[in-house]
Scaffold this active site. Structure first.
Site, short mmCIF file in Angstrom:
data_model
loop_
_atom_site.label_atom_id
_atom_site.label_comp_id
_atom_site.label_asym_id
_atom_site.label_seq_id
_atom_site.Cartn_x
_atom_site.Cartn_y
_atom_site.Cartn_z
N GLN A 138 -5.06 -2.28 9.41
CA GLN A 138 -4.85 -3.57 8.75
C GLN A 138 -5.40 -4.71 9.61
O GLN A 138 -5.07 -4.83 10.78
CB GLN A 138 -3.35 -3.77 8.48
CG GLN A 138 -3.02 -5.01 7.67
CD GLN A 138 -3.56 -4.96 6.24
OE1 GLN A 138 -3.43 -3.96 5.54
NE2 GLN A 138 -4.20 -6.04 5.80
N ASP A 182 -11.50 1.90 3.65
CA ASP A 182 -11.74 0.46 3.49
C ASP A 182 -13.23 0.16 3.32
O ASP A 182 -13.59 -0.94 2.92
CB ASP A 182 -11.23 -0.31 4.73
CG ASP A 182 -9.88 -0.96 4.49
OD1 ASP A 182 -9.52 -1.16 3.31
OD2 ASP A 182 -9.19 -1.27 5.47
N LYS A 209 0.84 -1.20 0.00
CA LYS A 209 0.00 0.00 0.00
C LYS A 209 0.88 1.26 0.00
O LYS A 209 0.59 2.23 -0.69
CB LYS A 209 -0.96 -0.01 1.20
CG LYS A 209 -2.09 -1.03 1.01
CD LYS A 209 -2.86 -1.37 2.27
CE LYS A 209 -3.79 -2.56 1.99
NZ LYS A 209 -4.48 -3.08 3.16
#
Ligand code: NAP
Length: 293
Positions: free
Chosen positions: A96, A119, A52
């Site tokens: 994460q 997300d 990322k």
């Protein structure tokens, strides 16, 4: 059979984003900024976050990685999230997953500001997705929709079977494919581990989207001639021939299934790169929505 090349498609998307960022910066504004919170030392999670960061560098975004010890308390993580929610220099951030067992994932998701939830996991964003309102769509299903769109695949009136009902892939995928949009307008069946006669069901699929995390689960005898097959699965299996010591294997027996398909993705050049590109798109969207631009 035609490959759905997520790698090539994601490169196109990254180029488009990079161009937009160059315009933003040349007009004297700061670039978009993505933060990633990584708790603990899980190897796969570390890799995902490193990718990322690399993607952000490539398109000209700023990025910040916040590393926390695996023994960090839940409260410490929640405090960090509140800080990121309030930090106007950060447009969007991700925490994460998976998190260490002592941290409640739901509490974490509920603490992230929906405005910065790139997300697309927060209840408000999931609700907006269900209602067809502007939102951040979870990166993997969003990336799959983009892949179908860029290959101009007609999905209307087709029977789409989604295997796997996770909150981040299967369930939003089923919603997106059933919506009155193009791609979309499919008749969707969402299947899971309690579904009976899975093979028979899969054989009725014009579009089969597999997200279960079971290596090469879908075999050729489960796939209809001419079907479109999207393999989301990505399971690490030991492989001494690789420098890393592992390789990623999908949920579809690609070698034997491919000849029956009109279109198929391959692991790891299909859904994975589209997921990464999708997170960049969501971050750019957050930048614009949060008036970073
Ligand atoms: P998850 O949360 O582990 O959920 C798995 C789903 O598969 C569950 O709904 C489960 O059913 C269902 N399932 C398990 N075994 C099954 C079986 N034998 N028959 C039918 N359904 C079965 O999965 P996830 O997070 O969505 O991830 C799925 C896979 O996609 C993993 O390999 C993951 O690494 C990969 N992934 C890849 C990307 C990417 O960018 N390429 C992104 C996200 C995930 P129940 O609900 O009944 O338990």
């Amino acid at each position: 059979m035609q490959l759905l090349d997520g790698k090539a498609c994601s490169e196109e998307i990254r180029k488009e984003i990079k161009k937009e960022v160059e315009n933003i910066v040349s007009n004297g504004r700061r670039p978009p900024h993505l933060a990633a919170v990584l708790v603990g030392n899980d190897g796969a999670s570390q890799n995902y976050v490193a990718f990322k960061v690399r993607d952000c560098d490539e398109v000209g975004f700023d990025s910040t990685t916040i590393r926390m010890d695996s023994s960090s308390t839940e409260q410490k993580l929640l405090d960090k999230i509140i800080e990121l929610n309030q930090d106007s220099s950060i447009d969007g951030f991700i925490v994460q997953l998976p998190l260490p067992a002592h941290i409640d994932e739901n509490k974490v998701i509920l603490t992230i500001s929906p405005k910065k939830d790139v997300d697309g996991f927060c209840p408000e964003n999931v609700g907006n997705l269900n209602l067809g309102l502007p939102t951040y769509i979870s990166a993997t299903p969003n990336g799959i929709m983009e892949l179908l769109r860029r290959y101009e695949i007609k999905t209307e009136s087709k029977h789409c079977v989604v295997l796997g009902r996770s909150n981040i892939v299967g369930t939003p995928m089923a919603i997106l494919m059933s919506r009155n949009t193009e791609p979309g307008n499919a008749t969707v069946t969402l299947a899971h581990s309690r579904t009976k006669n899975l093979k028979q069901l899969c054989l009725t699929a014009d579009i089969l989207i597999v997200a279960i995390g079971k290596t090469e689960f879908v075999t050729a005898d489960m796939v209809k001639e001419g079907a479109i097959v999207i393999d989301v699965g990505q399971t690490r299996v030991p492989d001494n021939t690789k420098k890393s010591g592992f390789r990623n294997v999908g949920d579809v027996d690609f070698q034997n299934v491919k000849n029956k398909c009109s279109y198929i993705t391959y692991v790891t050049g299909g859904v994975g790169p589209m997921t990464r590109a999708s997170l960049l798109q969501n971050t750019l969207k957050a930048y614009k929505r949060n008036k970073g631009a």
